[in-house]
Design an enzyme around this catalytic site. Structure first.
Site, PDB file in Angstrom:
ATOM      1  N   ASP A 102       0.846  -1.203   0.000  1.00  0.00           N
ATOM      2  CA  ASP A 102       0.000   0.000   0.000  1.00  0.00           C
ATOM      3  C   ASP A 102       0.877   1.247   0.000  1.00  0.00           C
ATOM      4  O   ASP A 102       2.013   1.218   0.488  1.00  0.00           O
ATOM      5  CB  ASP A 102      -0.863   0.051   1.276  1.00  0.00           C
ATOM      6  CG  ASP A 102      -1.896  -1.056   1.315  1.00  0.00           C
ATOM      7  OD1 ASP A 102      -2.211  -1.608   0.260  1.00  0.00           O
ATOM      8  OD2 ASP A 102      -2.369  -1.346   2.436  1.00  0.00           O
TER       9      ASP A 102
HETATM   10  N1  URA Z   1      -1.220  -5.791   4.084  1.00  0.00           N
HETATM   11  C1  URA Z   1      -1.691  -4.532   4.005  1.00  0.00           C
HETATM   12  O1  URA Z   1      -2.727  -4.231   4.578  1.00  0.00           O
HETATM   13  N2  URA Z   1      -1.015  -3.630   3.291  1.00  0.00           N
HETATM   14  C2  URA Z   1       0.130  -3.902   2.663  1.00  0.00           C
HETATM   15  O2  URA Z   1       0.724  -3.012   2.040  1.00  0.00           O
HETATM   16  C3  URA Z   1       0.612  -5.209   2.748  1.00  0.00           C
HETATM   17  C4  URA Z   1      -0.076  -6.141   3.468  1.00  0.00           C
END
Ligand code: URA
Length: 235
Positions: A102
């Site tokens: 993310d």
């Molecule tokens: N889980 C999440 O919520 N975000 C990420 O970037 C990776 C794993």
């Protein structure tokens, strides 16, 4: 070049282990099974596969690890005009990220131009663990962690179970290690949302046996032949 040398130079496994792989008839050259150790490979023309997956000599493929900082998107061009991880990478060849993190997540992500490798790393059927460190405000109770271990229920659906343990509690922040095999969208954030906890910082520290190590934020480093072959299961 001899096939066993070609395979070990490509990072498949040690020379001895490569010989075992050849004798086990797991290697093909241009689609034909090869089980003679002295077979020659024309490295310019021949297509060599182990278990159906093409292997190439180093130099043809690029494999990098990046310590992604928070505030970077994992897309080649972001529709919202945000910074992307590709601004952090210098490469003569076009690379893509192996899975995504993310925008607000930091930590370990691989970049490559080898689609087969990317598939090996992210496909859930290969079960490579991804470990995250999660910082959460307040003291998180064991009973809350137990919910995450079993699989928190999000929107009426149970998330996959996870390995979860508290690592420290300091300055009203609990640091938790979460290990998952899958890569569902926002998986870790959704798990914590389900127990009513807001994540302060989410960082991926390990994929399979490859760790972030001491790599600084925003920096890249080539994966070693050993790190690459650790995903091929021949170690
Ligand atoms: N889980 C999440 O919520 N975000 C990420 O970037 C990776 C794993």
């Amino acid at each position: 070049m001899r096939i066993n040398k070609y395979l070990s130079a490509s990072g498949v496994a040690s020379r001895r282990k490569c010989e075992e792989i050849i004798l086990a008839k797991r290697v093909t050259i241009n689609g034909a099974v090869v089980d003679v150790l002295s077979t020659d490979v024309n490295e310019k023309k021949d297509v060599v596969c182990v278990d159906g997956i093409q292997v190439k000599l180093p130099g043809e493929f690029v494999y990098l690890k990046l310590n992604k900082p928070k505030g970077y998107a994992c897309t080649a061009s972001d529709e919202k005009g945000r910074k992307t991880i590709f601004e952090l990478v210098k490469s003569d060849v076009r690379l893509f990220s192996v899975g995504r993190l993310d925008y607000d997540t930091e930590g370990l992500i691989f970049l490559t131009n080898d689609g087969e490798f990317a598939n090996l790393v992210i496909h859930p059927k290969f079960h490579f663990e991804k470990e995250y460190h999660v910082l959460v405000e307040g003291a998180v109770k064991e009973s809350e962690l137990a919910v995450l271990r079993k699989g928190a229920v999000v929107d009426g659906k149970r998330m996959p179970p996870a390995k979860v343990k508290a690592l420290s509690f300091d300055g009203n922040i609990t640091k938790i290690s979460v290990v998952i095999n899958e890569g569902q969208n926002h998986q870790v954030r959704r798990m914590f949302e389900a127990i009513g906890r807001e994540i302060r910082l989410l960082k991926r520290v390990r994929i399979g046996s490859v760790t972030l190590g001491g790599l600084s934020r925003g920096k890249t480093k080539p994966l070693t032949a050993e790190e690459i072959s650790s995903f091929r299961g021949d170690k």
